[in-house]
Write an enzyme that holds these catalytic residues in place. Structure first.
Site, mmCIF file in Angstrom:
data_model
loop_
_atom_site.group_PDB
_atom_site.id
_atom_site.type_symbol
_atom_site.label_atom_id
_atom_site.label_comp_id
_atom_site.label_asym_id
_atom_site.label_seq_id
_atom_site.Cartn_x
_atom_site.Cartn_y
_atom_site.Cartn_z
ATOM 1 N N GLY A 238 15.252 -2.267 -33.888
ATOM 2 C CA GLY A 238 15.302 -2.535 -32.457
ATOM 3 C C GLY A 238 14.046 -2.180 -31.694
ATOM 4 O O GLY A 238 14.031 -2.301 -30.465
ATOM 5 N N PRO A 273 13.599 -2.152 -39.116
ATOM 6 C CA PRO A 273 12.883 -2.944 -38.117
ATOM 7 C C PRO A 273 12.800 -4.419 -38.504
ATOM 8 O O PRO A 273 12.664 -4.745 -39.683
ATOM 9 C CB PRO A 273 11.481 -2.331 -38.120
ATOM 10 C CG PRO A 273 11.310 -1.778 -39.491
ATOM 11 C CD PRO A 273 12.681 -1.358 -39.958
ATOM 12 N N GLY A 274 12.926 -5.296 -37.534
ATOM 13 C CA GLY A 274 12.753 -6.728 -37.768
ATOM 14 C C GLY A 274 11.659 -7.266 -36.860
ATOM 15 O O GLY A 274 10.525 -7.494 -37.266
ATOM 16 N N ARG A 275 12.016 -7.403 -35.594
ATOM 17 C CA ARG A 275 11.109 -7.959 -34.595
ATOM 18 C C ARG A 275 9.736 -7.269 -34.582
ATOM 19 O O ARG A 275 8.703 -7.931 -34.487
ATOM 20 C CB ARG A 275 11.757 -7.791 -33.205
ATOM 21 C CG ARG A 275 11.020 -8.451 -32.063
ATOM 22 C CD ARG A 275 11.601 -7.994 -30.710
ATOM 23 N NE ARG A 275 13.044 -8.044 -30.667
ATOM 24 C CZ ARG A 275 13.755 -9.093 -30.252
ATOM 25 N NH1 ARG A 275 13.138 -10.162 -29.807
ATOM 26 N NH2 ARG A 275 15.067 -9.045 -30.262
ATOM 27 N N ARG A 311 14.899 -18.958 -27.954
ATOM 28 C CA ARG A 311 14.946 -17.725 -27.167
ATOM 29 C C ARG A 311 14.834 -17.949 -25.661
ATOM 30 O O ARG A 311 15.575 -17.333 -24.901
ATOM 31 C CB ARG A 311 13.898 -16.726 -27.659
ATOM 32 C CG ARG A 311 14.133 -16.295 -29.121
ATOM 33 C CD ARG A 311 13.217 -15.165 -29.562
ATOM 34 N NE ARG A 311 13.577 -13.932 -28.900
ATOM 35 C CZ ARG A 311 12.947 -13.403 -27.875
ATOM 36 N NH1 ARG A 311 11.858 -13.972 -27.394
ATOM 37 N NH2 ARG A 311 13.379 -12.308 -27.314
ATOM 38 N N TYR A 315 18.142 -16.541 -24.001
ATOM 39 C CA TYR A 315 18.039 -15.245 -23.331
ATOM 40 C C TYR A 315 17.201 -15.299 -22.072
ATOM 41 O O TYR A 315 16.912 -14.254 -21.479
ATOM 42 C CB TYR A 315 17.356 -14.212 -24.228
ATOM 43 C CG TYR A 315 17.872 -14.032 -25.626
ATOM 44 C CD1 TYR A 315 19.194 -13.662 -25.869
ATOM 45 C CD2 TYR A 315 17.016 -14.180 -26.710
ATOM 46 C CE1 TYR A 315 19.633 -13.456 -27.161
ATOM 47 C CE2 TYR A 315 17.461 -13.975 -28.001
ATOM 48 C CZ TYR A 315 18.777 -13.616 -28.226
ATOM 49 O OH TYR A 315 19.206 -13.406 -29.497
ATOM 50 N N CYS A 343 17.760 -33.341 -25.011
ATOM 51 C CA CYS A 343 18.495 -33.776 -23.825
ATOM 52 C C CYS A 343 19.381 -32.664 -23.279
ATOM 53 O O CYS A 343 20.616 -32.730 -23.350
ATOM 54 C CB CYS A 343 19.316 -35.009 -24.166
ATOM 55 S SG CYS A 343 18.249 -36.327 -24.717
ATOM 56 N N TYR A 371 13.023 -14.157 -34.775
ATOM 57 C CA TYR A 371 14.123 -14.891 -34.124
ATOM 58 C C TYR A 371 13.626 -16.237 -33.587
ATOM 59 O O TYR A 371 14.068 -16.708 -32.544
ATOM 60 C CB TYR A 371 14.773 -14.026 -33.030
ATOM 61 C CG TYR A 371 15.215 -12.684 -33.578
ATOM 62 C CD1 TYR A 371 16.295 -12.606 -34.451
ATOM 63 C CD2 TYR A 371 14.510 -11.514 -33.294
ATOM 64 C CE1 TYR A 371 16.673 -11.387 -35.011
ATOM 65 C CE2 TYR A 371 14.881 -10.295 -33.852
ATOM 66 C CZ TYR A 371 15.970 -10.246 -34.710
ATOM 67 O OH TYR A 371 16.333 -9.042 -35.270
HETATM 68 C C1 LIG Z 1 19.306 -7.103 -36.099
HETATM 69 C C2 LIG Z 1 19.367 -5.775 -36.726
HETATM 70 C C3 LIG Z 1 18.205 -5.025 -36.901
HETATM 71 C C4 LIG Z 1 16.838 -5.494 -36.465
HETATM 72 O O1 LIG Z 1 16.645 -5.534 -35.100
HETATM 73 P P1 LIG Z 1 15.177 -5.771 -34.522
HETATM 74 O O2 LIG Z 1 15.367 -5.744 -33.051
HETATM 75 O O3 LIG Z 1 14.719 -7.098 -34.999
HETATM 76 O O4 LIG Z 1 14.322 -4.666 -35.025
HETATM 77 C C5 LIG Z 1 18.320 -3.795 -37.534
HETATM 78 N N1 LIG Z 1 19.514 -3.306 -37.925
HETATM 79 C C6 LIG Z 1 20.656 -4.002 -37.768
HETATM 80 C C7 LIG Z 1 21.928 -3.432 -38.252
HETATM 81 C C8 LIG Z 1 20.621 -5.253 -37.161
HETATM 82 O O5 LIG Z 1 21.759 -5.945 -37.002
#
Ligand SMILES: *Cc1c(COP(=O)(O)O)cnc(C)c1O
Length: 415
Positions: A238, A273-275, A311, A315, A343, A371
């Site tokens: 996150g 971490p992802g984003r 996105r 959002y 459209c 994403y």
């Molecule tokens: C989506 C998710 C993440 C990654 O969130 P980011 O905002 O992309 O870092 C990490 N842990 C869990 C359990 C998630 O569902």
């Protein structure tokens, strides 16, 4: 800077984006390998010396080449479906570094995970506990499990991406956690290996993350006193990135805060971490098809749309838009809404941007590496874009542009 101008042309590392458009067409996602590696290294350096696992959140960007890159860096993986598990294995990821999150794991997905020998299933309900326990018993294995606990802290992020409050579908309630752990400990087919939380995405301030860590630690200590020792604590992902004028706390502040909370604890620290690994590493490259000036608004109609990057529509997300050529002859300076051909009135990528454009201009929609492609669809029978990974002076196609034939190949006419 991975995306910077050189000789008036925006480049990904050392590759001009107009060259990428020529070689691979538009719309097209472009990722910088150096940025992905640099972001991973920032996490790794703060955690160096601590028993830890960086479990990259696959749902942010699940291209096999990106996953393979993460695997080579030593990452683990946070997955949310059997499909993502298959991707991780296909990319050479180590199943023993995989944690499986998500509220709706099917019977087949649970079996797939147990067969693969993953590190941990993160359970999110008592119903799921029952299903995993019965499945493991039937297969004659012990299922490694953790519970995702909802620490009930306000992540102060967008409601659609906040997950840690108690009115949220994710995790078990904090107040129920100890009872559920004690119950789970009586299941011979379960091995309680950890505890986890994930309070939401695009966090910018450290305080909610630290609060959540402290609450999870308090619970871990209570479980320990009840004779339930765990081997890992997963504090989720996150970590926020910069889209516009946000100033997210540096990763080091989040992690050092968590490390202070966990000082003296022997459990492995897992983060997912992802984003923050892939977001700023990617841009969506698109070409202006038409300029459509008007009294109230000027539109630039581009060849990318909400189906490619949802996105903004989903959002109201703000992405920086950069001209690939700093200056072009015949370009008309103005304030433009950047819209796609789909459209729907929600089909916009950006609103009210000062740009100088002409038909054929190339634009880069920035910070689109997370994403972006993973949320793309085929709405309006639009083939999904190509993906390109840049490294230094090289650019590799890591996903071919979809063809229209592929879009309806699985459909059948009835007699
Ligand atoms: C989506 C998710 C993440 C990654 O969130 P980011 O905002 O992309 O870092 C990490 N842990 C869990 C359990 C998630 O569902």
């Amino acid at each position: 800077m991975a995306f910077a101008y050189s000789g008036g042309v925006l480049c990904a590392e050392q590759v001009p984006l107009d060259e990428i458009a020529r070689r691979f067409g538009t719309p097209c996602y472009v990722y910088s390998r150096a940025v992905i590696e640099g972001n991973f290294a920032r996490f790794a350096s703060v955690l160096a010396g601590r028993k830890s696992l960086i479990a990259y959140s696959v749902k942010a960007n699940s291209n096999l080449a990106v996953l393979a890159l993460m695997a080579r860096l030593g990452a683990g993986f946070d997955i949310v479906s059997g499909g993502e598990l298959a991707r991780v294995l296909a990319a050479g990821g180590d199943p023993r570094k995989v944690v499986f999150s998500g509220v709706g794991k099917t019977q087949a997905e649970i079996e797939q995970a147990l067969h693969a020998g993953i590190l941990c299933l993160n359970l999110e309900s008592e119903a799921e506990l029952g299903r995993v326990s019965a499945t493991a018993a039937r297969l004659g294995v012990r299922a490694p499990v953790a519970f995702r606990v909802n620490p009930d802290v306000d992540a102060k992020t967008h409601p659609h991406i906040s997950t840690g409050l108690k009115d949220n579908k994710f995790g078990i309630a904090y107040a129920d956690a100890e009872r559920i752990y004690r119950d789970a400990a009586r299941h011979g087919s379960l091995e309680l290996v950890g505890i986890g939380c994930h309070i939401g995405s695009q966090l910018t301030s450290v305080a909610p993350y630290i609060d959540a860590a402290a609450r999870i630690l308090a619970l871990t200590e209570r479980l320990e006193r009840a004779g339930i020792g765990l081997s890992h604590i997963d504090l989720g992902g996150g970590f926020g990135i910069r889209y516009k004028d946000e100033s997210p706390a540096p990763v080091g502040e989040f992690l050092n805060g968590a490390l202070r909370v966990l000082a003296g604890r022997k459990e492995t620290l897992i983060i997912d971490p992802g984003r923050s690994i892939v977001g700023e590493a990617g841009a969506l490259l698109t070409r202006v098809e038409y300029l459509k000036p008007g009294d109230a608004k000027n539109f630039a109609v581009v060849d990318a749309a909400m189906n490619d990057l949802i996105r903004p529509a989903l959002y109201g997300a703000w992405h920086e838009v950069r001209q690939v050529h700093e200056a072009e002859s015949d370009a008309v300076a103005g304030v433009y809404d950047i819209v796609g051909p789909v459209c729907e009135s929600a089909d916009f990528l950006a609103r009210e941007r000062k740009l100088a454009l002409r038909p054929g201009s190339l634009l880069a929609i920035m910070s689109a590496g997370a994403y972006g492609m993973v949320m793309s669809s085929n709405y309006n029978t639009r083939p999904r874009p190509a993906e390109v990974l840049v490294s230094g002076t090289g650019a590799s196609l890591i996903r071919e542009r979809e063809t229209v034939d592929q879009l309806f190949a699985a459909e059948r006419l009835v007699p």
